[in-house]
Design a protein around this motif. Structure first.
Motif, PDB file in Angstrom:
ATOM      1  N   PHE A   1      57.072  49.941  82.909  1.00 45.70           N
ATOM      2  CA  PHE A   1      56.488  48.891  82.073  1.00 45.70           C
ATOM      3  C   PHE A   1      54.978  48.875  82.251  1.00 45.70           C
ATOM      4  CE2 PHE A   1      60.504  45.945  82.209  1.00 45.70           C
ATOM      5  CZ  PHE A   1      61.220  46.908  81.541  1.00 45.70           C
ATOM      6  N   LEU A   2      54.520  49.035  83.505  1.00 46.16           N
ATOM      7  CA  LEU A   2      53.084  49.030  83.779  1.00 46.16           C
ATOM      8  C   LEU A   2      52.406  50.242  83.133  1.00 46.16           C
ATOM      9  CD1 LEU A   2      50.725  47.653  85.182  1.00 46.16           C
ATOM     10  CD2 LEU A   2      51.347  48.882  87.267  1.00 46.16           C
ATOM     11  N   LEU A   3      52.987  51.413  83.281  1.00 39.64           N
ATOM     12  CA  LEU A   3      52.433  52.605  82.641  1.00 39.64           C
ATOM     13  C   LEU A   3      52.394  52.426  81.128  1.00 39.64           C
ATOM     14  CD1 LEU A   3      51.746  55.810  83.141  1.00 39.64           C
ATOM     15  CD2 LEU A   3      53.972  56.045  82.051  1.00 39.64           C
ATOM     16  N   GLY A   4      53.457  51.852  80.579  1.00 38.44           N
ATOM     17  CA  GLY A   4      53.545  51.648  79.134  1.00 38.44           C
ATOM     18  C   GLY A   4      52.437  50.781  78.562  1.00 38.44           C
ATOM     19  N   MET A   5      51.833  49.968  79.394  1.00 37.50           N
ATOM     20  CA  MET A   5      50.716  49.127  78.954  1.00 37.50           C
ATOM     21  C   MET A   5      49.472  49.952  78.624  1.00 37.50           C
ATOM     22  SD  MET A   5      51.467  45.789  79.146  1.00 37.50           S
ATOM     23  CE  MET A   5      49.963  44.930  79.559  1.00 37.50           C
ATOM     24  N   HIS A   6      49.427  51.208  79.092  1.00 37.02           N
ATOM     25  CA  HIS A   6      48.218  52.015  78.962  1.00 37.02           C
ATOM     26  C   HIS A   6      48.381  53.302  78.165  1.00 37.02           C
ATOM     27  CE1 HIS A   6      46.258  49.329  81.720  1.00 37.02           C
ATOM     28  NE2 HIS A   6      47.335  49.391  82.491  1.00 37.02           N
ATOM     29  N   VAL A   7      49.589  53.783  78.018  1.00 39.58           N
ATOM     30  CA  VAL A   7      49.810  55.030  77.285  1.00 39.58           C
ATOM     31  C   VAL A   7      49.470  54.784  75.815  1.00 39.58           C
ATOM     32  CG1 VAL A   7      51.542  56.706  76.548  1.00 39.58           C
ATOM     33  CG2 VAL A   7      51.571  55.848  78.883  1.00 39.58           C
ATOM     34  N   PRO A   8      48.563  55.569  75.245  1.00 39.22           N
ATOM     35  CA  PRO A   8      48.209  55.386  73.832  1.00 39.22           C
ATOM     36  C   PRO A   8      49.441  55.489  72.927  1.00 39.22           C
ATOM     37  CG  PRO A   8      46.654  56.852  74.899  1.00 39.22           C
ATOM     38  CD  PRO A   8      47.775  56.638  75.882  1.00 39.22           C
ATOM     39  N   ASP A   9      49.375  54.834  71.777  1.00 35.56           N
ATOM     40  CA  ASP A   9      50.514  54.779  70.867  1.00 35.56           C
ATOM     41  C   ASP A   9      50.951  56.153  70.351  1.00 35.56           C
ATOM     42  OD1 ASP A   9      50.818  52.013  71.078  1.00 35.56           O
ATOM     43  OD2 ASP A   9      49.396  51.624  69.451  1.00 35.56           O
ATOM     44  N   ASP A  10      50.068  57.143  70.412  1.00 38.68           N
ATOM     45  CA  ASP A  10      50.437  58.482  69.940  1.00 38.68           C
ATOM     46  C   ASP A  10      50.985  59.375  71.059  1.00 38.68           C
ATOM     47  OD1 ASP A  10      48.015  58.797  71.259  1.00 38.68           O
ATOM     48  OD2 ASP A  10      47.222  60.252  69.825  1.00 38.68           O
TER      49      ASP A  10
END
Length: 164
Positions: free
Chosen positions: A84-93
């Motif tokens: 969840f924490l990583l998902g906050m930063h991974v660009p949408d593409d």
């Protein structure tokens, strides 16, 4: 920090809601998106750009044969806290992918478990700027007595959604 993705914007909106309902809203959001976490009853207590804290109650459906939280449910809690924490930063593409888990079960846990993950500014910058990459996230998992029965490291990668 700039470059917010769709998830971080949504979490930011939830975090602006009254304090009494934030955890419930975040848990509902992630429980519907990540079905296994929702089924297990993972609760999101805190989620922001640098830190996540999730909790899993020691209920019958996640217990092992000795009455503590099952090893697989414990791994799910750690994976969820780091993911969840990583998902906050991974660009949408980009697509986040779990590459590996290193989990050492050291002691029998007592009661509910709380998992906490953190990212520093260098890790966040790397996630947001590199087209492909990986990061190792240490997750602290403690039981309700404050004992850390598990040591856990999760290696996450991200790749472009569309192959070139």
């Amino acid at each position: 920090m700039q470059n917010q993705n769709k998830l971080s914007r949504l979490v930011q909106k939830v975090n602006s809601a009254p304090a009494f309902c934030r955890s419930w809203l975040l848990s509902l959001l992630f429980g519907r998106t990540i079905k296994f976490a929702g089924t297990a009853g993972v609760q999101v207590e805190q989620l922001d750009l640098h830190k996540s804290r999730l909790k899993l109650a020691n209920r019958k459906k996640v217990q092992n044969h000795i009455g503590s939280v099952h090893a697989a449910a414990t791994a799910l809690l750690g994976e969820s806290a780091s993911g969840f924490l990583l998902g906050m930063h991974v660009p949408d593409d980009k697509i986040p992918l779990l590459k590996s888990m290193q989990i050492q079960y050291l002691k029998r846990s007592t009661g509910a478990l709380t998992a906490q993950a953190q990212l520093d500014d260098a890790q966040i910058s790397q996630i947001r700027s590199e087209d492909k990459g990986e990061v190792v996230i240490r997750v602290s998992i403690k039981d309700q007595l404050g004992v850390e029965p598990v040591e856990a490291l999760f290696t996450w990668a991200w790749i472009p959604k569309v192959r070139k």
